[in-house]
Write an enzyme that holds these catalytic residues in place. Structure first.
Site, PDB file in Angstrom:
ATOM      1  N   GLU A   1       0.815  -1.230   0.000  1.00  0.00           N
ATOM      2  CA  GLU A   1       0.000   0.000   0.000  1.00  0.00           C
ATOM      3  C   GLU A   1       0.841   1.269   0.000  1.00  0.00           C
ATOM      4  O   GLU A   1       0.312   2.368   0.157  1.00  0.00           O
ATOM      5  CB  GLU A   1      -0.925  -0.007   1.235  1.00  0.00           C
ATOM      6  CG  GLU A   1      -1.905  -1.179   1.253  1.00  0.00           C
ATOM      7  CD  GLU A   1      -2.949  -1.106   2.369  1.00  0.00           C
ATOM      8  OE1 GLU A   1      -2.824  -0.249   3.273  1.00  0.00           O
ATOM      9  OE2 GLU A   1      -3.894  -1.921   2.327  1.00  0.00           O
TER      10      GLU A   1
ATOM     11  N   ARG B   1       2.142   2.042   4.666  1.00  0.00           N
ATOM     12  CA  ARG B   1       1.807   2.995   3.611  1.00  0.00           C
ATOM     13  C   ARG B   1       2.890   4.020   3.310  1.00  0.00           C
ATOM     14  O   ARG B   1       2.706   4.840   2.419  1.00  0.00           O
ATOM     15  CB  ARG B   1       0.455   3.644   3.898  1.00  0.00           C
ATOM     16  CG  ARG B   1      -0.702   2.687   3.616  1.00  0.00           C
ATOM     17  CD  ARG B   1      -2.053   3.294   3.820  1.00  0.00           C
ATOM     18  NE  ARG B   1      -2.286   3.583   5.215  1.00  0.00           N
ATOM     19  CZ  ARG B   1      -2.705   2.694   6.118  1.00  0.00           C
ATOM     20  NH1 ARG B   1      -2.961   1.465   5.758  1.00  0.00           N
ATOM     21  NH2 ARG B   1      -2.860   3.036   7.371  1.00  0.00           N
TER      22      ARG B   1
ATOM     23  N   GLU C   1     -10.301  -2.057  16.138  1.00  0.00           N
ATOM     24  CA  GLU C   1     -11.132  -3.262  16.045  1.00  0.00           C
ATOM     25  C   GLU C   1     -10.908  -4.168  17.252  1.00  0.00           C
ATOM     26  O   GLU C   1     -11.667  -5.086  17.504  1.00  0.00           O
ATOM     27  CB  GLU C   1     -10.766  -4.058  14.780  1.00  0.00           C
ATOM     28  CG  GLU C   1     -11.576  -3.692  13.565  1.00  0.00           C
ATOM     29  CD  GLU C   1     -11.440  -2.233  13.189  1.00  0.00           C
ATOM     30  OE1 GLU C   1     -10.305  -1.812  12.908  1.00  0.00           O
ATOM     31  OE2 GLU C   1     -12.442  -1.512  13.207  1.00  0.00           O
TER      32      GLU C   1
ATOM     33  N   THR D   1      -8.594   5.597  16.690  1.00  0.00           N
ATOM     34  CA  THR D   1      -7.185   5.571  16.283  1.00  0.00           C
ATOM     35  C   THR D   1      -6.948   6.461  15.064  1.00  0.00           C
ATOM     36  O   THR D   1      -7.829   6.650  14.232  1.00  0.00           O
ATOM     37  CB  THR D   1      -6.726   4.137  15.976  1.00  0.00           C
ATOM     38  OG1 THR D   1      -7.663   3.536  15.095  1.00  0.00           O
ATOM     39  CG2 THR D   1      -6.631   3.327  17.256  1.00  0.00           C
TER      40      THR D   1
ATOM     41  N   ASN E   1     -12.779   4.775  14.035  1.00  0.00           N
ATOM     42  CA  ASN E   1     -14.039   4.268  14.586  1.00  0.00           C
ATOM     43  C   ASN E   1     -13.952   4.005  16.082  1.00  0.00           C
ATOM     44  O   ASN E   1     -12.873   3.998  16.674  1.00  0.00           O
ATOM     45  CB  ASN E   1     -14.430   2.981  13.868  1.00  0.00           C
ATOM     46  CG  ASN E   1     -13.344   1.925  13.954  1.00  0.00           C
ATOM     47  OD1 ASN E   1     -12.412   1.952  13.168  1.00  0.00           O
ATOM     48  ND2 ASN E   1     -13.445   1.011  14.906  1.00  0.00           N
TER      49      ASN E   1
ATOM     50  N   ASP F   1     -18.225   1.342  12.080  1.00  0.00           N
ATOM     51  CA  ASP F   1     -16.819   1.393  11.640  1.00  0.00           C
ATOM     52  C   ASP F   1     -16.630   2.499  10.592  1.00  0.00           C
ATOM     53  O   ASP F   1     -15.809   2.385   9.699  1.00  0.00           O
ATOM     54  CB  ASP F   1     -16.349   0.026  11.101  1.00  0.00           C
ATOM     55  CG  ASP F   1     -14.844  -0.034  10.863  1.00  0.00           C
ATOM     56  OD1 ASP F   1     -14.117   0.808  11.414  1.00  0.00           O
ATOM     57  OD2 ASP F   1     -14.408  -0.923  10.102  1.00  0.00           O
TER      58      ASP F   1
ATOM     59  N   LYS G   1     -15.411   7.026   5.188  1.00  0.00           N
ATOM     60  CA  LYS G   1     -16.118   5.773   4.918  1.00  0.00           C
ATOM     61  C   LYS G   1     -17.623   5.960   4.820  1.00  0.00           C
ATOM     62  O   LYS G   1     -18.299   5.203   4.132  1.00  0.00           O
ATOM     63  CB  LYS G   1     -15.826   4.782   6.043  1.00  0.00           C
ATOM     64  CG  LYS G   1     -14.532   3.993   5.900  1.00  0.00           C
ATOM     65  CD  LYS G   1     -14.559   2.896   6.957  1.00  0.00           C
ATOM     66  CE  LYS G   1     -13.276   2.130   7.044  1.00  0.00           C
ATOM     67  NZ  LYS G   1     -13.347   1.161   8.176  1.00  0.00           N
TER      68      LYS G   1
ATOM     69  N   CYS H   1     -11.917 -15.954  13.382  1.00  0.00           N
ATOM     70  CA  CYS H   1     -11.197 -16.360  12.164  1.00  0.00           C
ATOM     71  C   CYS H   1     -11.605 -15.576  10.920  1.00  0.00           C
ATOM     72  O   CYS H   1     -10.796 -15.376  10.014  1.00  0.00           O
ATOM     73  CB  CYS H   1     -11.414 -17.849  11.889  1.00  0.00           C
ATOM     74  SG  CYS H   1     -11.290 -18.898  13.352  1.00  0.00           S
TER      75      CYS H   1
ATOM     76  N   CYS I   1      -9.719 -12.622   8.915  1.00  0.00           N
ATOM     77  CA  CYS I   1      -8.529 -12.889   8.098  1.00  0.00           C
ATOM     78  C   CYS I   1      -8.768 -13.984   7.054  1.00  0.00           C
ATOM     79  O   CYS I   1      -8.218 -13.932   5.964  1.00  0.00           O
ATOM     80  CB  CYS I   1      -7.346 -13.291   8.974  1.00  0.00           C
ATOM     81  SG  CYS I   1      -6.632 -11.910   9.886  1.00  0.00           S
TER      82      CYS I   1
HETATM   83 CA    CA Z   1     -11.867   0.210  11.633  1.00  0.00          CA
END
Ligand code: CA
Length: 724
Positions: free
Chosen positions: A90, A142, A204, A264, A284, A335, A362, A643, A646
């Site tokens: 990125e 980034r 998150e 964050t 978020n 979010d 977003k 799980c 990811c």
């Molecule tokens: Ca987020």
């Protein structure tokens, strides 16, 4: 030297249009290296790309016109360099006096001769592999910042590192976060007047967001700005956090360390040297669901705006002092971060020149804000949305659709945009010639389902307060095609004054690359569909295309060495959407793969890429599904919680991380347990989940994945979807 006076002087000269080429005036990057004056005057330094968004305004517009509408058809590969990682790429490269510097996945840094591609040096901070489970959105990085003779970057495990530009040797290194928590750094630092500014991610999982400044010379922390109040005594906190505390249920924020609050500052920043204001984008809430994060005292759901979540905040960069804020999504619960690209420009609105700040966060609205005061000017949706019907122009607050706000119980809601937003981290670009902002936008709605008895878990996994398993796709090829049909990816050319699209290019699916606009009348963008394209900035007509062999998500840059203009982009499929969505959902015959590689172009370039590796045809050949339904149900719930983020919803994995339906370990309970319980693959990013899941639960997850694999094997036998 009084750097602030230099900065102010350069800003005045620039605004008067008197400064044609800063590098001539200030003597280039020799001697004392990159100076504050050079960073302030970066727009005039057309040969180089010395800060993340090219200029402090973060417009990602290069005046270079050597490559233009007329000759872009002759653009060819000048050189390429293969990366030694195969995860999402990125980064925005920096270019300084013929040298190109970049970061890659796993926070590695590499330096190249910008004309030949000869590798000059590389540096690996050796991020522990198991840090990967703390990263919501792939082990990406980034980019870098340059100042003096140093380069600065953050690592996934929360360090800020200064390297010598010439050798790649470490000058200093500083741990910026509590490494016992799930903080990660993926964003690029900025340097303002010798202060290196960096935030972090982790909302998150359950952290408290902040941004901090460090002395470029030695890494000493100079100030730290928290974005959300701390639980406990409010009166001991700074005034801006006392004000924020009035918008939270502080009992909950104080009671549980795992809540953190979130907010964050994981990506965007911009700086106005004349106003001396640093703008940060705040993320978020943690957890997402406000009903758990800040419950109403009467038990009816959530309450409060929860400042400064999902806000743009203006800070005095010298001191970290709060100046103003604008909150895009009060009481955030979806979010809906406001960490997306912040861009500054001056433009005429209603007959007056305004100093504006622009963002497409977003939540799907494109905002134009007065950057001196934080006052709302205008906002309109740049994608299809259903969570709000508009923004009240008097208050600047959204007019919310109550059906899309899901609490602890009740009906799930399909919300547009979803948690990935209408636009994510991928940088936009602005053309002052066309007066257009180019947005790498997309549509991917999400099902938000309540989870009645949710409890935070600080050890592992997402802490969002929703049932993430509710959106699983049933084993039905027709339904999957329907869902795929709702996914859109677009390059939108947005007129920020009229607040509407002037033109739109449709892509086959979401998660296309960041953008670059140039004086040659071009917009460059890579795609999820493994192309790297140039479009006419005025009309959106595709003028040139290159087969990149892999999805491109990073933004391109351009620079000039020896009178020749180059365009560079780091290719390599990955990031949040790529790791959780199967290639099938993009409606393609073959899923997109990761081939991590820097691609550099010039007019008449003749280099050729090697043939792509043969498609990895992993069979879908699971053991038979024999576990009782009750065990599979436990496995499904645990899979969704720990799980899915990811390895994909419904165990339909991507090509970036292992598709568990095809994993060899599925055959053996012992092997499965060695990985998930004992952490046998922790150095590759798969940490042990022993602190969060019992051995029985781990075995139940295996039973669930076996069931899903058998369902999809039957589906493939029906030939409903073309498979790899
Ligand atoms: Ca987020």
């Amino acid at each position: 030297m009084d750097l602030r006076r230099w900065a102010a002087g350069a800003a005045v000269l620039l605004s008067a249009g008197m400064l044609a080429n800063c590098s001539q005036m200030f003597g280039g990057a020799g001697g004392e290296g990159v100076t504050t004056a050079m960073l302030v005057g970066a727009d005039g330094d057309t040969a180089n790309w010395i800060s993340h968004g090219r200029t402090y305004s973060e417009q990602r517009f290069s005046p270079l016109e050597g490559v233009n509408r007329e000759n872009v058809g002759q653009l060819g590969l000048a050189w390429y360099a293969d990366m030694d990682t195969a995860r999402g790429q990125e980064a925005t490269p920096l270019v300084l006096d013929g040298k190109l510097y970049l970061t890659t996945a796993w926070s590695k840094v590499k330096a190249f001769d910008a004309t030949t591609g000869a590798k000059l040096w590389e540096y690996d901070p050796k991020v522990p592999g198991e840090t990967g489970v703390k990263a919501c959105c792939d082990v990406v990085n980034r980019g870098l910042a340059a100042y003096g003779d140093k380069l600065f970057f953050g690592t996934l495990d929360g360090r800020l590192i200064a390297l010598d530009q010439g050798t790649g040797a470490v000058v200093w290194e500083k741990v910026t976060v509590d490494q016992s928590k799930s903080y990660t750094i993926t964003g690029a630092p900025r340097v303002i007047d010798g202060k290196v500014i960096i935030g972090n991610g982790g909302a998150e999982f359950g952290v408290r967001g902040f941004v901090a400044a460090y002395d470029a010379n030695n890494g000493e922390q100079l100030w730290k700005f928290y974005t959300v109040p701390e639980g406990g005594e409010v009166k001991d906190q700074p005034a801006y956090l006392q004000k924020a505390a009035e918008t939270w249920n502080m009992d909950v924020l104080g009671a549980n360390d795992a809540i953190g609050g979130g907010g964050t500052v994981w990506d965007s920043m911009a700086y106005d040297p004349e106003l001396d204001l640093l703008y940060i984008g705040v993320g978020n809430g943690s957890p997402w669901n406000r009903a758990y994060r800040s419950p109403a005292k009467d038990g009816s759901g959530g309450e409060g705006d929860n400042l400064y979540l999902s806000s743009i905040v203006a800070i005095r960069p010298g001191t970290g002092e709060y100046v103003w804020h604008y909150q895009t999504t009060p009481g955030e619960t979806w979010d809906f971060t406001a960490t997306q690209h912040i861009m500054l420009a001056d433009m005429e609105i209603d007959g007056k020149m305004r100093k504006v700040l622009m963002q497409a966060p977003k939540n799907g609205f494109f905002y134009v804000i007065d950057r001196e005061t934080g006052k709302f000017i205008s906002a309109k949706p740049y994608v299809s949305i259903n969570w709000a019907s508009g923004i009240d122009p008097k208050t600047g607050r959204p007019i919310e659709n109550p059906e899309t706000r899901v609490d602890r119980t009740g009906k799930p809601a399909l919300v547009m945009p979803g948690a990935l937003g209408g636009h994510n981290w991928h940088p936009m670009a602005f053309s002052p010639k066309e007066k257009l902002v180019y947005i790498p936008a997309f549509e991917a709605g999400m099902m938000y389902a309540p989870e009645a008895a949710w409890k935070p878990d600080t050890a592992r996994g997402f802490n969002v307060g929703f049932n993430l398993g509710a959106g699983d796709l049933p084993p039905d090829g027709g339904f999957r095609k329907q869902v795929a049909g709702t996914l859109r990816g677009m390059l939108v050319a947005w007129d920020p004054v009229a607040q509407k699209a002037r033109w739109t290019v449709e892509h086959p699916g979401p998660w296309n690359g960041g953008l670059l606009a140039t004086g040659g009348g071009l917009v460059f963008q890579g795609t999820a569909g493994s192309e790297f394209n140039a479009y006419d900035a005025a009309s959106g007509k595709k003028l040139w295309s290159f087969g990149a062999q892999t999805g491109v998500v990073a933004p391109p840059v351009t620079y000039m060495v020896g009178g020749e203009q180059y365009v560079a982009v780091l290719a390599g499929w990955g990031g949040a959407y790529a790791i959780t969505v199967d290639g099938d959902l993009l409606g393609r015959k073959a899923p997109v793969r990761n081939i991590s590689r820097l691609l550099v172009f010039k007019i008449g370039g003749k280099a050729q890429l090697p043939a792509p590796p043969a498609s990895a045809a992993l069979p879908l050949d699971p053991p038979p599904s024999t576990a009782p339904a009750a065990v599979i149900a436990v496995g499904q719930a645990r899979y969704a919680r720990y799980c899915a983020v990811c390895h994909g919803p419904g165990a339909v994995g991507s090509t970036v991380l292992p598709d568990l339906r095809r994993a060899g370990a599925l055959e053996s309970a012992a092997t499965w347990s060695a990985v998930v319980h004992d952490g046998a693959l922790k150095d590759r990013g798969m940490a042990s989940f022993a602190g969060s899941l019992s051995k029985d639960e781990i075995e139940a997850i295996r039973a669930y994945v076996i069931k899903r694999a058998n369902e999809d094997k039957a589906l493939e036998a029906g030939n409903t979807i073309a498979r790899r």
